[in-house]
Design a protein around this motif. Structure first.
Motif, PDB file in Angstrom:
ATOM      1  N   UNK A 151       0.770  -1.231   0.000  1.00 54.74           N
ATOM      2  CA  UNK A 151       0.000   0.000   0.000  1.00 54.74           C
ATOM      3  C   UNK A 151       0.808   1.292   0.000  1.00 54.74           C
ATOM      4  N   UNK A 152       2.113   1.230   0.117  1.00 53.24           N
ATOM      5  CA  UNK A 152       2.925   2.460   0.137  1.00 53.24           C
ATOM      6  C   UNK A 152       3.797   2.550  -1.117  1.00 53.24           C
ATOM      7  N   UNK A 153       3.147   2.447  -2.289  1.00 51.57           N
ATOM      8  CA  UNK A 153       3.868   2.435  -3.567  1.00 51.57           C
ATOM      9  C   UNK A 153       4.715   3.688  -3.771  1.00 51.57           C
ATOM     10  N   UNK A 154       4.136   4.854  -3.487  1.00 63.68           N
ATOM     11  CA  UNK A 154       4.853   6.111  -3.747  1.00 63.68           C
ATOM     12  C   UNK A 154       6.147   6.188  -2.941  1.00 63.68           C
ATOM     13  N   UNK A 155       6.096   5.765  -1.684  1.00 61.21           N
ATOM     14  CA  UNK A 155       7.288   5.797  -0.829  1.00 61.21           C
ATOM     15  C   UNK A 155       8.371   4.865  -1.364  1.00 61.21           C
ATOM     16  N   UNK A 156       7.964   3.650  -1.748  1.00 67.89           N
ATOM     17  CA  UNK A 156       8.935   2.668  -2.253  1.00 67.89           C
ATOM     18  C   UNK A 156       9.522   3.132  -3.581  1.00 67.89           C
ATOM     19  N   UNK A 157       8.678   3.676  -4.471  1.00 71.05           N
ATOM     20  CA  UNK A 157       9.166   4.171  -5.763  1.00 71.05           C
ATOM     21  C   UNK A 157      10.181   5.286  -5.556  1.00 71.05           C
ATOM     22  N   UNK A 158       9.889   6.212  -4.678  1.00 73.10           N
ATOM     23  CA  UNK A 158      10.815   7.318  -4.408  1.00 73.10           C
ATOM     24  C   UNK A 158      12.141   6.798  -3.849  1.00 73.10           C
ATOM     25  N   UNK A 159      12.063   5.825  -2.950  1.00 72.58           N
ATOM     26  CA  UNK A 159      13.275   5.242  -2.372  1.00 72.58           C
ATOM     27  C   UNK A 159      14.120   4.576  -3.449  1.00 72.58           C
ATOM     28  N   UNK A 160      13.481   3.772  -4.308  1.00 67.45           N
ATOM     29  CA  UNK A 160      14.232   3.058  -5.338  1.00 67.45           C
ATOM     30  C   UNK A 160      14.809   4.005  -6.381  1.00 67.45           C
ATOM     31  N   UNK A 161      14.094   5.066  -6.704  1.00 71.16           N
ATOM     32  CA  UNK A 161      14.648   6.039  -7.649  1.00 71.16           C
ATOM     33  C   UNK A 161      15.855   6.756  -7.053  1.00 71.16           C
ATOM     34  N   UNK A 162      15.830   6.973  -5.746  1.00 69.03           N
ATOM     35  CA  UNK A 162      16.965   7.637  -5.104  1.00 69.03           C
ATOM     36  C   UNK A 162      18.201   6.744  -5.002  1.00 69.03           C
ATOM     37  N   UNK A 163      18.024   5.419  -5.194  1.00 66.87           N
ATOM     38  CA  UNK A 163      19.160   4.501  -5.104  1.00 66.87           C
ATOM     39  C   UNK A 163      19.906   4.346  -6.424  1.00 66.87           C
ATOM     40  N   UNK A 164      19.419   4.980  -7.478  1.00 66.20           N
ATOM     41  CA  UNK A 164      20.123   4.914  -8.756  1.00 66.20           C
ATOM     42  C   UNK A 164      19.520   3.954  -9.753  1.00 66.20           C
ATOM     43  N   UNK A 165      18.253   3.599  -9.590  1.00 61.75           N
ATOM     44  CA  UNK A 165      17.597   2.698 -10.534  1.00 61.75           C
ATOM     45  C   UNK A 165      17.427   3.392 -11.876  1.00 61.75           C
ATOM     46  N   UNK A 166      17.660   2.660 -12.958  1.00 64.60           N
ATOM     47  CA  UNK A 166      17.500   3.236 -14.292  1.00 64.60           C
ATOM     48  C   UNK A 166      16.046   3.175 -14.755  1.00 64.60           C
ATOM     49  N   UNK A 167      15.263   2.295 -14.112  1.00 65.83           N
ATOM     50  CA  UNK A 167      13.853   2.161 -14.448  1.00 65.83           C
ATOM     51  C   UNK A 167      13.102   1.601 -13.249  1.00 65.83           C
ATOM     52  N   UNK A 168      11.926   2.155 -12.944  1.00 61.44           N
ATOM     53  CA  UNK A 168      11.111   1.693 -11.818  1.00 61.44           C
ATOM     54  C   UNK A 168       9.683   1.487 -12.308  1.00 61.44           C
ATOM     55  N   UNK A 169       9.118   0.280 -12.065  1.00 58.35           N
ATOM     56  CA  UNK A 169       7.766  -0.067 -12.497  1.00 58.35           C
ATOM     57  C   UNK A 169       6.981  -0.659 -11.324  1.00 58.35           C
ATOM     58  N   UNK A 170       5.671  -0.425 -11.319  1.00 56.06           N
ATOM     59  CA  UNK A 170       4.789  -1.053 -10.339  1.00 56.06           C
ATOM     60  C   UNK A 170       3.977  -2.115 -11.074  1.00 56.06           C
ATOM     61  N   UNK A 171       4.026  -3.361 -10.573  1.00 59.29           N
ATOM     62  CA  UNK A 171       3.295  -4.466 -11.222  1.00 59.29           C
ATOM     63  C   UNK A 171       2.565  -5.278 -10.161  1.00 59.29           C
ATOM     64  N   UNK A 172       1.584  -6.074 -10.592  1.00 62.74           N
ATOM     65  CA  UNK A 172       0.888  -6.973  -9.674  1.00 62.74           C
ATOM     66  C   UNK A 172       1.803  -8.120  -9.308  1.00 62.74           C
ATOM     67  N   UNK A 173       1.742  -8.534  -8.055  1.00 60.90           N
ATOM     68  CA  UNK A 173       2.588  -9.613  -7.556  1.00 60.90           C
ATOM     69  C   UNK A 173       2.032 -10.964  -7.978  1.00 60.90           C
ATOM     70  N   UNK A 174       2.919 -11.875  -8.344  1.00 61.99           N
ATOM     71  CA  UNK A 174       2.521 -13.246  -8.669  1.00 61.99           C
ATOM     72  C   UNK A 174       2.733 -14.173  -7.484  1.00 61.99           C
ATOM     73  N   UNK A 175       3.301 -13.681  -6.406  1.00 61.00           N
ATOM     74  CA  UNK A 175       3.697 -14.526  -5.268  1.00 61.00           C
ATOM     75  C   UNK A 175       2.513 -14.824  -4.387  1.00 61.00           C
TER      76      UNK A 175
END
Length: 175
Positions: A151-175
């Motif tokens: 439920x905290x997609x925006x926070x996780x996306x911001x964190x991952x973008x700050x770590x140097x990711x070249x691409x960040x996507x939100x997808x449904x989990x298969x797990x």
């Protein structure tokens, strides 16, 4: 309702390692990391448990040694005793030096083959299994980290973008 995961792609293993450490420090759960080659220290950085395959290998080696001893005793002493090179087969102990190479080879054979079978079963790998990597670039030159969001997609996306990711996507989990 299925949970969502954020997938972050990296093009350098050092950047990936720093990102994993940063995500773990922020107390987010990393679902999986897909790499085109083994990255030294990644399992420790992710907090994964050590493997117990060495214990199973030892047990399989003991099974192989037992099979070798029982097989040679039955074949060479009980069932069909032979006088080979002037050495009669009165007992297993008297002829054990000649049996040591066979005992060694069967120990290694059982340990190696059963350990590989155990690895494939534990990893859920079998012939013709559909690949589970979410992005084909992870087999060539990119690294992908999946982080569960809860439920905290925006926070996780911001964190991952700050770590140097070249691409960040939100997808449904298969797990």
């Amino acid at each position: 309702m299925s949970d969502k995961v954020v997938q972050a792609l990296y093009n350098d293993d050092d950047v990936l390692m720093n990102a994993v450490k940063k995500v773990k420090a922020e107390k987010h759960h990393i679902e999986e990391v897909y790499c085109p080659f083994p990255v030294h220290g990644l399992d420790k950085a992710m907090g994964l448990e050590g493997t117990r395959i060495a214990i199973t290998s030892f047990m399989y080696g003991c099974v192989g040694l037992t099979v070798a001893i029982l097989m040679m005793n039955y074949i060479m002493i009980e069932d069909w005793p032979q006088d080979i090179g002037g050495k009669p087969s009165f007992s297993y102990i008297e002829n054990m030096p000649a049996f040591v190479p066979i005992m060694f080879e069967l120990t290694v054979f059982f340990a190696a083959h059963l350990m590989v079978i155990t690895f494939y079963m534990r990893s859920k790998l079998w012939p013709f299994k559909k690949a589970e990597n979410p992005d084909v670039r992870t087999t060539d030159d990119h690294f992908l980290m999946e982080v569960s969001t809860h439920g905290n997609e925006a926070e996780v996306v911001a964190l991952l973008q700050s770590t140097g990711a070249v691409e960040v996507n939100i997808v449904d989990s298969d797990h």
